[in-house]
Structure formats: structure tokens, C-alpha cells
Design an enzyme around this catalytic site. Structure first.
Site, PDB file in Angstrom:
ATOM      1  N   ASN A  80      -7.999  28.787   6.313  1.00  0.00           N
ATOM      2  CA  ASN A  80      -8.885  27.815   6.963  1.00  0.00           C
ATOM      3  C   ASN A  80      -8.801  27.874   8.482  1.00  0.00           C
ATOM      4  OD1 ASN A  80      -6.253  26.710   5.981  1.00  0.00           O
ATOM      5  ND2 ASN A  80      -6.785  25.004   7.329  1.00  0.00           N
ATOM      6  N   HIS A 138      -6.789  30.122   1.038  1.00  0.00           N
ATOM      7  CA  HIS A 138      -7.848  30.307   2.025  1.00  0.00           C
ATOM      8  C   HIS A 138      -7.300  30.149   3.440  1.00  0.00           C
ATOM      9  CE1 HIS A 138     -11.415  28.624   4.382  1.00  0.00           C
ATOM     10  NE2 HIS A 138     -11.692  29.893   4.172  1.00  0.00           N
ATOM     11  N   HIS A 141      -2.323  31.729   9.114  1.00  0.00           N
ATOM     12  CA  HIS A 141      -3.759  31.553   8.861  1.00  0.00           C
ATOM     13  C   HIS A 141      -4.181  30.138   8.470  1.00  0.00           C
ATOM     14  CE1 HIS A 141      -3.852  32.439   4.238  1.00  0.00           C
ATOM     15  NE2 HIS A 141      -2.740  31.817   4.581  1.00  0.00           N
ATOM     16  N   HIS A 142      -3.239  29.230   8.189  1.00  0.00           N
ATOM     17  CA  HIS A 142      -3.599  27.827   7.912  1.00  0.00           C
ATOM     18  C   HIS A 142      -3.603  26.952   9.168  1.00  0.00           C
ATOM     19  CE1 HIS A 142      -3.744  28.454   3.683  1.00  0.00           C
ATOM     20  NE2 HIS A 142      -2.445  28.666   3.538  1.00  0.00           N
ATOM     21  N   SER A 143      -3.065  27.459  10.255  1.00  0.00           N
ATOM     22  CA  SER A 143      -2.976  26.652  11.467  1.00  0.00           C
ATOM     23  C   SER A 143      -4.340  26.578  12.140  1.00  0.00           C
ATOM     24  CB  SER A 143      -1.946  27.255  12.426  1.00  0.00           C
ATOM     25  OG  SER A 143      -1.870  26.492  13.611  1.00  0.00           O
TER      26      SER A 143
END
Length: 700
Positions: free
Chosen positions: A243, A241, A198-200
Site C-alpha cells: 500500500n 499488498h 512497502h507498507h510504510s
């Protein structure tokens, strides 16, 4: 009945219609009865299905290249063992059958193995740029030195020659888990995959993530099943988060993205403004992004359950998704040293249970973060049990209070999101108002700020009429003329009390239908007036400073800045030139008290200032920063009292905890709420002032 008669009765029953049935009575004789409900095959499809499981040992091949002995004994948090430990605990608890933990295809009666495949190039390009994919493909041929160099350059991410294959498998596993649910081959699915995603972001890797697994899966499901899946809800309970996921759908109204994460003014990873709670989407996607941002650490079951009950589930029910995807990081779990929060396995089970009620149970759980191997395993087990049909375990502390900071944040988010969601309009209190006209400080306008009306009433009825206070002008400060009022003896009194306060509180009776306040049964609660009456009675000079909150800034940092600027201005232009004033006491109420602390650190006031009283309630403690003299910290501690709520975050769970001296002498009250703690500690505060002035108190 004879044999002949019994045979005749049987023949009669055989010739009757399907609407009757033969049964034996108490005497063993056959009797004819009408059928009310014929035996019917169960008309259910969900319960008989198994829960899907994605797992492949080859996703453990993505690992950090060790460069020292210390990296070997203290491995990277995104450890290949993360998925192994989850798979192992599922086997230990009988949810799957795999004695050798080798990843067999037949895993028992409760779960169905979903084969993991590598995501295709076209699937990945639905979210990621060609340049990003090309770069990751090059890592397969890079030398050890090149891989280490790219690792050093990256944003909390590492590479080896197997990273691409593992990342494609992780991404493909997420897609297949969602497909199996949508196609009805399983009732729900758990994808035990890594590296996380989910950060990629579309153009780059980051935060241990190479491809945005959940985003790629959601994009491809929407593309491949346009008739059956028109809306997807992504719930991200990873402590960081997401992002990358947010960016993929920020302008897309087909996906509702909800993230619960630590933010702390952007200090917590990934630390970008995009994780703030006011980021609600743009274009067609406006209103379909919701960030539930924890302003503090150490949150746990109470905070997560409150957020789910107040925000997540109402939004989910109104959105009516066709598929729910949980971006399931377990780094908020109790015991995770990175997340430093306390969500229990039971709570993860309850949250999963609630989300199962959406989208007819179409739910896919995709693993993200979580770095304590014991915590991640126990948490994933709790989720898996709920997926296969078990009810969640009881919460260990169901009556624990939600932290005040979390309550305030949830309330802010509800007010913000009420612009887009009907489920929040009644809760937020503006269901009866559209505010098509602007809010202005002009009393003849339709929308007139209540804080201005309160200040005018306060001044007219008490300060002006009863005590004959006068205005103290603030030149070039761009503030209202009624910001500072003072008693007429302020210039020649030897003792001065300066009260600095926020706009007084309102105890409001609210109309449950429209959300508007009922003025006839609402009252203003102004605790600061107690100190003014007390000081006037003792013939002190009094200065009353009202710091207005900003009409348009939700967090009101500008109000604290205003308090600091006003106090410095008054000191530099009035107070220090009052030669008759020998003893000064400050009383701060609310955020406005930060102006007093700022003044103490930026000016040497020790010759005159004898006492500083602050009632902060649940507001954040403000440290004194001594720019004049380092000894100011000890002086401030000796001459101050700072009253906080009983449940203020500074105390944590430690009854004996004491804040550092730079915050002043902080005292824990027995109640919560500024007005309550003023009532509780008023006499203690005034006695402290009198002792500092070396005067006798009224009670002595």
C-alpha cells in the site's frame, strides 16, 4: 621447403595487409589465407559484471523490546535473523566468501559488495512527510516505556532506539543497490535489507515497515538520472499488498507498479480497498497500477507463473522500463505460516529469470517480508543464483492446474487493464469496440445487452409458445417483466418446481483479430430448460426465475442480493398463500442459488419444501444461516444436494475432505463447468426430487 625459402615466405607474409594471415598447412609449410572475421574483443558489458550485494549487520539492531519470557522464546515474525540467514545461505553455497559471516568487503568472484549507507533526510523526504521523519528521529531518544507505548499504538510495527538507524540503512541500501545497477558498476543487485518498506505510507509506519525503501529508491533514481532512467517497473511479489509503494506512485506515469497479493475481499492485511484489483491509478498515473489479487489462499507456482505469463510480462514488455525493481517479499513461499501459500524457490527463480529480460537486465531485488527463516533463505538463494547467471531450477510440478479462482481473477484483470494496454486488447475480446455509446436495456439502442436478448429468445420460443407460460408480476422490485414466468397450473398444482438460474451460458466462437463473437457459430447452452421440460412432462407447476447479472458491476454481488430479495418476495406474496401446493422442490443454477439458501434460513419452509438442488460449479459455497430455528441446518443438509466442480476450492488437495453441514450435502462432480455438471448429475438430481416427493423415478 629450405630454410632460405621459408624465411622469404615469412618476410612476404609480414609485408602483406591485415586482411590476410599466415597458417601452417599439413606439410608444415606457411600459407597465405584471407581474414574473414578478425579476432575481436567481446562486445558485451553485462556478462563480465558481478552481481551487487547489499548487506550490513547493523540492520539487525532493529528488534522488538521483549516484555515477557514468551516473546523471547517465540520472537516477532520480523526477526533480525531474517537477513542473517539469507547472507549465511549465500556463503554456504559459495556465492560469497565470508567464513566468519562478519560482512567483509571482498566477497569473491561472483558478487560485489555494495556499501550500505544511511539514506539522507532529503532522500527520505522525496516520499515521506516531515512529520513522519521527525517522529522516527525522536525514537532514538525515547525511554523504554515510551517506545513500548508507541509500539502499542502503531499498526503492526515496533520501535527501539536503533530503529531509525536500521531503517535509514535499509532505505539507503535500496538506493545504493539501484544506483550501482543504473551506473553499470554491477549487472544487477540484491539488497538484503531490513526493516522492510512497502507498507510504510508517506505519513506513517505500518506492517513492520518504517520507511518505504523501494519507493524512496525509485523516486531518487528518477530524480538523479533523468536521462538514463525515465521509466521504472516495480514488481511486488510479497504476499501482502504494498500500500505504501502504491500510494507513492498512484498518479505517476513514470512508474508501473504491479503487485501480486492475497486480498480476499479486503480481509487480508493491510485490508484496504486500495489493494483491490480495480485500483488502476489516477490522473497521469491511470493505467500504471496493477493489483493481481488472489481471492483465496494456498496459491503457488501454477498461479504465479500464470499471472506472470498472462499479465506481468506482457505489461513489462510494452512499458519498456529502464530499471526493474523487485519488491521481494518471500512470505508467499512454501512453509511461511503467515502467507500460507506454496511458491517454491524454483518459481522465484523463474520469475526473476523472466524479469531479467526487461530493461536490458537492469534489475534490483530489494528484500521485503518473509517470516519462515528456512523458506526465506532458500527462496533468496534461488533468486541470487539466477542473478549471477545460473538458469532457474525446474518447477517441481509444472503440470499442476491453476486454481479456477486464480484463472477468473487473471481474466478480470486482463479485461480491466485492456483499457490501457495494447497487449491485452486481443485477449480481452473488445479490440473491435470502443463502447462510446452506453449499454442500455433498450433493444433499439446500438449496444444491447446479450443476456436480455437470451431471455427474450428463451421465453418466446419455449416458455410462451410451447408451454404457454405466463408472467408473474413483481411489484416495486425494479426488475424486468420477464424475470419470473410460470406455468398456468402454478396456482392449483399440488407439486411445484421452482428453477432459479443465472443467465444461460454461451459457447462462443471468437474472432481472433477483433475479439468479437461470431454469432453464426455461437450457441446458447441453457441447462435449466432440462428441469422445466422434465417438470412439465410430469404435470408439475413450474416457476422459472431468471436473475440478471449487473451490467456495470464486475463482481455481481448485486445479482446475489437480487436473488435473495426475489425469493423472499415470491414466498411472502405468492407461494405461502398457495393452499393447493403441498410439495416444493427448488433447483438453483449458478450464483442465483444463493437466493434459495437465503430463503431457507429466513423463512420456515419445511412444511412444503422437500428438496433443494444447487449446481454451483466453481462459485463459492453459501452457508445456510438459520435465523428461524437452529435445527434448520440439519434439515437443510438432509434435504439438499449441492453439486460442485471437480476442482472447486472447497476440496483443496484432500480427497476425503467434506464441507460442513451448513453448506448442505456437497458432492464433487467428475467434471468442471455448470453445464457439464448438470449434464452429469441431472438424473441423480431428479431422482432425489422424486424420492423426496415419495414418487417413483422414470427409470424404476
Amino acid at each position: 621447403m629450405s630454410t632460405v625459402e621459408n624465411t622469404a615466405v615469412k618476410r612476404e607474409f609480414e609485408e602483406t595487409s591485415d586482411e590476410s594471415v599466415a597458417i601452417n598447412n599439413n606439410n608444415g609449410n606457411l600459407m597465405k589465407r584471407q581474414v574473414i572475421v578478425p579476432v575481436t574483443k567481446p562486445r558485451i558489458h553485462y556478462t563480465p559484471l558481478k552481481t551487487g550485494l547489499c548487506y550490513d549487520v547493523k540492520m539487525r539492531y532493529h528488534a522488538k523490546i521483549f516484555t515477557s519470557y514468551f516473546e523471547y522464546i517465540d520472537p516477532h515474525p520480523e526477526d533480525p535473523r531474517r537477513i542473517y540467514r539469507i547472507y549465511k545461505i549465500l556463503a554456504e553455497n559459495g556465492l560469497i566468501n565470508d567464513p566468519m559471516l562478519s560482512g567483509v568487503d571482498e566477497i569473491g568472484d561472483l558478487m560485489l559488495k555494495i556499501p550500505v549507507r544511511e539514506a539522507t533526510r532529503s532522500e527520505i523526504l522525496e516520499v515521506h512527510s516531515k512529520e513522519h521523519l521527525d517522529f522516527l528521529e525522536k525514537t532514538e531518544q525515547m525511554s523504554r516505556e515510551e517506545l513500548l507505548k508507541e509500539t502499542e499504538k502503531g499498526d503492526s510495527v515496533y520501535y527501539n532506539n536503533d530503529s531509525l538507524s536500521s531503517a535509514k540503512s535499509s532505505c539507503g541500501g535500496a538506493i545504493e543497490a539501484c544506483k550501482s545497477v543504473v551506473e553499470g558498476r554491477v549487472k544487477n543487485a540484491l539488497a538484503v535489507v531490513r526493516p522492510p518498506g512497502h507498507h510504510s505510507e508517506p505519513e506513517s509506519s505500518g506492517g513492520f515497515c518504517l520507511f518505504s525503501n523501494v519507493a524512496v529508491a525509485a523516486k531518487n533514481i528518477l530524480k538523479s538520472y533523468p536521462e538514463s532512467v525515465r521509466r521504472i517497473m516495480i514488481l511486488d511479489w510479497d504476499i501482502h499488498h504494498g500500500n505504501g509503494t502504491q500510494k507513492a506512485f498512484y498518479n505517476d506515469d513514470r512508474v508501473l507498479y504491479v503487485s501480486l497479493h492475497r486480498f480476499e475481499l479486503g480481509k487480508y492485511y493491510p485490508g484496504t480497498v486500495h489493494g483491490q484489483y480495480d485500483q488502476t491509478g489516477e490522473g497521469k498515473g491511470e493505467g500504471f497500477n496493477c493489483n493481481i489479487t488472489w481471492p483465496i489462499g494456498n496459491v503457488g507456482d501454477a498461479e504465479y507463473m500464470w499471472a506472470f505469463e498472462q499479465i506481468v510480462m506482457p505489461m513489462g514488455r510494452e512499458f519498456q522500463p529502464d530499471l526493474v525493481i523487485i519488491s521481494s517479499g518471500f512470505d508467499a513461499a512454501d512453509g511461511d505460516t503467515i502467507g500460507q501459500c506454496h511458491v517454491t524457490p524454483s518459481c522465484y527463480g523463474h520469475m526473476t529469470h523472466m524479469l531479467k529480460s526487461l530493461a536490458r537486465g537492469n534489475l534490483a531485488v530489494i528484500l521485503e517480508g518473509g517470516y519462515n527463516l528456512d523458506s526465506i533463505a532458500k527462496s533468496a538463494l534461488a533468486v541470487a543464483k539466477v542473478l549471477v547467471g545460473e538458469p532457474p531450477d525446474e518447477l517441481p510440478e509444472p503440470s499442476k492446474d491453476t486454481k479456477p479462482e486464480a484463472l477468473e481473477m487473471v481474466d478480470k484483470i486482463i479485461r480491466l487493464q485492456s483499457k490501457y494496454w495494447k497487449c491485452f486488447k486481443r485477449n480481452c475480446g473488445n479490440a473491435g469496440c470502443e463502447f462510446k455509446e452506453p449499454v442500455t436495456e433498450n433493444i433499439i439502442s446500438k449496444n444491447f445487452p446479450l443476456q436480455t436478448a437470451i431471455r427474450q429468445q428463451q421465453l418466446q420460443n419455449l416458455l410462451l409458445d410451447n408451454y404457454k407460460f405466463v408472467t408473474l408480476p413483481l411489484v416495486n422490485q425494479k426488475l424486468s417483466e420477464d424475470t419470473v414466468f410460470c406455468s398456468q397450473n402454478v396456482y392449483d398444482a399440488s407439486t411445484l418446481l421452482i428453477v432459479v438460474h443465472d443467465t444461460p451460458d454461451i459457447w462462443a466462437a471468437r474472432n481472433v483479430i477483433t475479439g468479437t463473437i461470431e454469432p453464426s457459430s455461437s450457441i446458447i447452452v441453457d441447462s435449466g430448460l432440462q428441469f422445466i421440460k422434465w417438470a412439465v412432462k410430469r404435470n408439475y407447476g413450474v416457476m422459472d426465475i431468471n436473475i440478471p447479472q449487473s451490467l456495470f458491476e464486475q463482481d455481481n454481488y448485486s445479482a446475489m442480493i437480487t436473488a435473495q430479495e426475489v425469493l423472499l418476495y415470491l414466498w411472502d406474496n405468492y407461494i405461502k398463500f398457495s393452499t393447493d401446493v403441498q410439495k416444493i422442490a427448488f433447483v438453483g443454477i449458478g450464483d442465483a442459488s444463493s437466493g434459495i439458501i437465503h430463503l431457507m434460513g429466513h423463512r420456515d419452509t419445511r412444511n412444503n419444501v422437500k428438496a433443494i438442488i444447487s449446481f454451483i460449479g466453481s462459485k463459492q459455497l453459501k452457508p445456510l444461516v438459520p435465523l428461524v430455528d437452529e435445527s434448520l441446518t440439519d434439515w437443510y443438509f438432509k434435504n439438499s444436494l449441492v453439486f460442485s466442480d471437480k476442482n472447486h476450492s472447497c476440496w483443496g488437495d484432500n480427497e476425503n475432505k467434506k464441507p460442513r453441514k451448513k453448506y448442505g450435502r456437497v458432492l464433487r462432480c467428475e467434471t468442471d463447468g455448470i453445464n457439464n455438471i448438470v449434464e452429469e448429475r441431472f438424473e441423480e438430481a431428479t431422482d432425489f426430487i422424486l424420492d423426496s416427493f415419495e414418487e417413483w423415478s422414470d427409470s424404476e
